[in-house]
Design a protein around this motif. Structure first.
Motif, short mmCIF file in Angstrom:
data_model
loop_
_atom_site.label_atom_id
_atom_site.label_comp_id
_atom_site.label_asym_id
_atom_site.label_seq_id
_atom_site.Cartn_x
_atom_site.Cartn_y
_atom_site.Cartn_z
N GLU A 1 -9.25 48.94 11.75
CA GLU A 1 -9.46 50.35 12.07
C GLU A 1 -9.67 51.16 10.79
O GLU A 1 -10.50 52.09 10.76
CB GLU A 1 -8.25 50.90 12.84
CG GLU A 1 -8.38 52.34 13.31
CD GLU A 1 -9.49 52.56 14.31
OE1 GLU A 1 -9.94 53.71 14.46
OE2 GLU A 1 -9.92 51.57 14.96
N ILE A 2 -8.95 50.82 9.73
CA ILE A 2 -9.13 51.50 8.44
C ILE A 2 -10.56 51.31 7.95
O ILE A 2 -11.22 52.26 7.50
CB ILE A 2 -8.13 50.96 7.40
CG1 ILE A 2 -6.71 51.41 7.75
CG2 ILE A 2 -8.49 51.44 5.99
CD1 ILE A 2 -5.63 50.76 6.90
N ILE A 3 -11.05 50.08 8.02
CA ILE A 3 -12.42 49.78 7.59
C ILE A 3 -13.42 50.61 8.39
O ILE A 3 -14.37 51.20 7.83
CB ILE A 3 -12.73 48.28 7.75
CG1 ILE A 3 -11.86 47.45 6.80
CG2 ILE A 3 -14.21 48.00 7.47
CD1 ILE A 3 -11.92 45.96 7.06
N LYS A 4 -13.21 50.69 9.69
CA LYS A 4 -14.10 51.47 10.55
C LYS A 4 -14.12 52.94 10.16
O LYS A 4 -15.18 53.56 10.05
CB LYS A 4 -13.66 51.31 12.01
CG LYS A 4 -14.49 52.13 13.00
CD LYS A 4 -13.93 51.98 14.42
CE LYS A 4 -14.70 52.87 15.39
NZ LYS A 4 -14.13 52.79 16.77
N LEU A 5 -12.93 53.50 9.91
CA LEU A 5 -12.83 54.92 9.54
C LEU A 5 -13.49 55.19 8.20
O LEU A 5 -14.14 56.23 8.01
CB LEU A 5 -11.36 55.34 9.51
CG LEU A 5 -10.64 55.42 10.86
CD1 LEU A 5 -9.15 55.63 10.67
CD2 LEU A 5 -11.24 56.53 11.72
N VAL A 6 -13.32 54.28 7.26
CA VAL A 6 -13.93 54.46 5.94
C VAL A 6 -15.45 54.38 6.05
O VAL A 6 -16.18 55.19 5.45
CB VAL A 6 -13.40 53.40 4.94
CG1 VAL A 6 -14.19 53.47 3.63
CG2 VAL A 6 -11.92 53.62 4.67
N LYS A 7 -15.96 53.44 6.82
CA LYS A 7 -17.41 53.31 7.01
C LYS A 7 -18.00 54.60 7.60
O LYS A 7 -19.08 55.04 7.20
CB LYS A 7 -17.73 52.14 7.94
CG LYS A 7 -17.64 50.77 7.30
CD LYS A 7 -18.04 49.71 8.33
CE LYS A 7 -18.06 48.33 7.73
NZ LYS A 7 -18.45 47.30 8.74
N GLU A 8 -17.27 55.19 8.55
CA GLU A 8 -17.79 56.36 9.26
C GLU A 8 -17.73 57.63 8.43
O GLU A 8 -18.57 58.53 8.59
CB GLU A 8 -17.00 56.57 10.56
CG GLU A 8 -17.23 55.47 11.59
CD GLU A 8 -16.32 55.63 12.80
OE1 GLU A 8 -15.37 56.44 12.73
OE2 GLU A 8 -16.54 54.94 13.81
N GLY A 9 -16.73 57.73 7.53
CA GLY A 9 -16.57 59.01 6.83
C GLY A 9 -16.37 58.92 5.34
O GLY A 9 -15.78 59.82 4.74
N GLN A 10 -16.81 57.84 4.72
CA GLN A 10 -16.57 57.65 3.29
C GLN A 10 -17.21 58.74 2.44
O GLN A 10 -18.28 59.25 2.81
CB GLN A 10 -17.07 56.27 2.86
CG GLN A 10 -18.53 55.97 3.11
CD GLN A 10 -18.85 54.53 2.79
OE1 GLN A 10 -18.29 53.93 1.87
NE2 GLN A 10 -19.77 53.94 3.54
N PRO A 11 -16.54 59.10 1.33
CA PRO A 11 -15.22 58.61 0.91
C PRO A 11 -14.11 59.25 1.74
O PRO A 11 -14.22 60.41 2.15
CB PRO A 11 -15.15 59.05 -0.55
CG PRO A 11 -15.98 60.29 -0.60
CD PRO A 11 -17.11 60.06 0.36
N VAL A 12 -13.04 58.50 1.93
CA VAL A 12 -11.91 58.98 2.72
C VAL A 12 -10.63 58.79 1.91
O VAL A 12 -10.39 57.71 1.37
CB VAL A 12 -11.78 58.20 4.05
CG1 VAL A 12 -10.66 58.79 4.90
CG2 VAL A 12 -13.08 58.19 4.81
N THR A 13 -9.81 59.83 1.83
CA THR A 13 -8.55 59.74 1.09
C THR A 13 -7.49 59.04 1.93
O THR A 13 -7.61 58.96 3.16
CB THR A 13 -8.03 61.13 0.71
OG1 THR A 13 -7.72 61.85 1.91
CG2 THR A 13 -9.07 61.90 -0.10
N SER A 14 -6.44 58.57 1.27
CA SER A 14 -5.35 57.93 1.99
C SER A 14 -4.65 58.92 2.91
O SER A 14 -4.17 58.56 3.99
CB SER A 14 -4.35 57.31 1.01
OG SER A 14 -3.83 58.29 0.13
N GLU A 15 -4.60 60.19 2.49
CA GLU A 15 -3.98 61.22 3.32
C GLU A 15 -4.76 61.39 4.64
O GLU A 15 -4.17 61.47 5.72
CB GLU A 15 -3.94 62.57 2.59
CG GLU A 15 -2.99 62.62 1.41
CD GLU A 15 -3.69 62.23 0.11
OE1 GLU A 15 -4.77 61.59 0.19
OE2 GLU A 15 -3.14 62.55 -0.96
N ALA A 16 -6.08 61.40 4.53
CA ALA A 16 -6.91 61.56 5.73
C ALA A 16 -6.79 60.34 6.65
O ALA A 16 -6.72 60.49 7.87
CB ALA A 16 -8.37 61.76 5.32
#
Length: 211
Positions: A9-24
């Protein structure tokens, strides 16, 4: 390597909105940043994510089985472990503190009749030392973390598994044990070595030199 559902799920979220912070990422997944620390460290180490300071995480588009992961996963604990620092649970706290600093370690493992019964760290020693207790009269058995609450490993585990445990449990050293099954008794654990943050760091330095 099989990733967990949360890592996928983390990989999916990063792909969709990169760059993504750990807080987000933590907010989107409904967990704390601390809860994600191990997952992000693993995904970065094996080359799936890149961590960019002050920017966030991006998808690195590398194969999941990166050379780094393959290398560290093939190395067994028996190849990197070092000699453990061991005391008896009847050792007085004062003597244990002296032993810890003479051996320059962060954690001392505790035995009774030759078997692992607990562990005591610098934090444990600090807590009792500033509390006004006479450390010359208190044995480490009183302040140690007892089995079965000790995170252990065995000589056939991979270096990767040890690094993962150190990150996940936020500890600095893991006892490497042999499990002995005694007739009519619960399993006993004999300490044969340890893997610490220092052992893992030395492995990475060795990897760097081999490049």
């Amino acid at each position: 390597m099989k990733l967990s559902d949360r890592q996928e799920e983390i990989i999916k979220l990063v792909k969709e909105g990169q760059p993504v912070t750990s807080e987000a990422l933590a907010e989107k997944l409904g967990v704390t940043r601390a809860a994600l620390r191990a997952d992000l460290a693993i995904l970065t180490m094996i080359g799936i994510l890149d961590a960019r300071p002050k920017v966030g995480y991006v998808y690195s588009d590398k194969p999941k089985s990166s050379m780094l992961f393959d290398y560290i996963n093939d190395i067994k604990v028996s190849e990197i472990m070092s000699k453990p620092s061991i005391i008896s649970e009847n050792t007085m706290v004062y003597d244990a503190i002296v032993y810890l600093f003479l051996n320059d370690v962060g954690t001392v493992f505790v035995e009774n009749n030759g078997f692992l019964v607990g562990a005591v760290s610098r934090k444990d020693f600090l807590k009792i030392s500033i509390g006004g207790t006479d450390i010359h009269k208190v044995p480490v058995g009183i302040i140690m973390t007892r089995m079965p609450n000790i995170i252990c490993g065995n000589s056939e585990d991979s270096a990767y598994e040890m690094a993962k445990k150190i990150i996940e449990h936020e500890i600095d050293s893991i006892p490497i044990v042999e499990t002995l099954k005694l007739d009519g008794e619960k399993d006993q654990y004999k300490i044969i070595g340890k893997v610490s943050k220092t052992n893992i760091t030395r492995l990475f330095v060795k990897m760097g030199k081999s490049e």
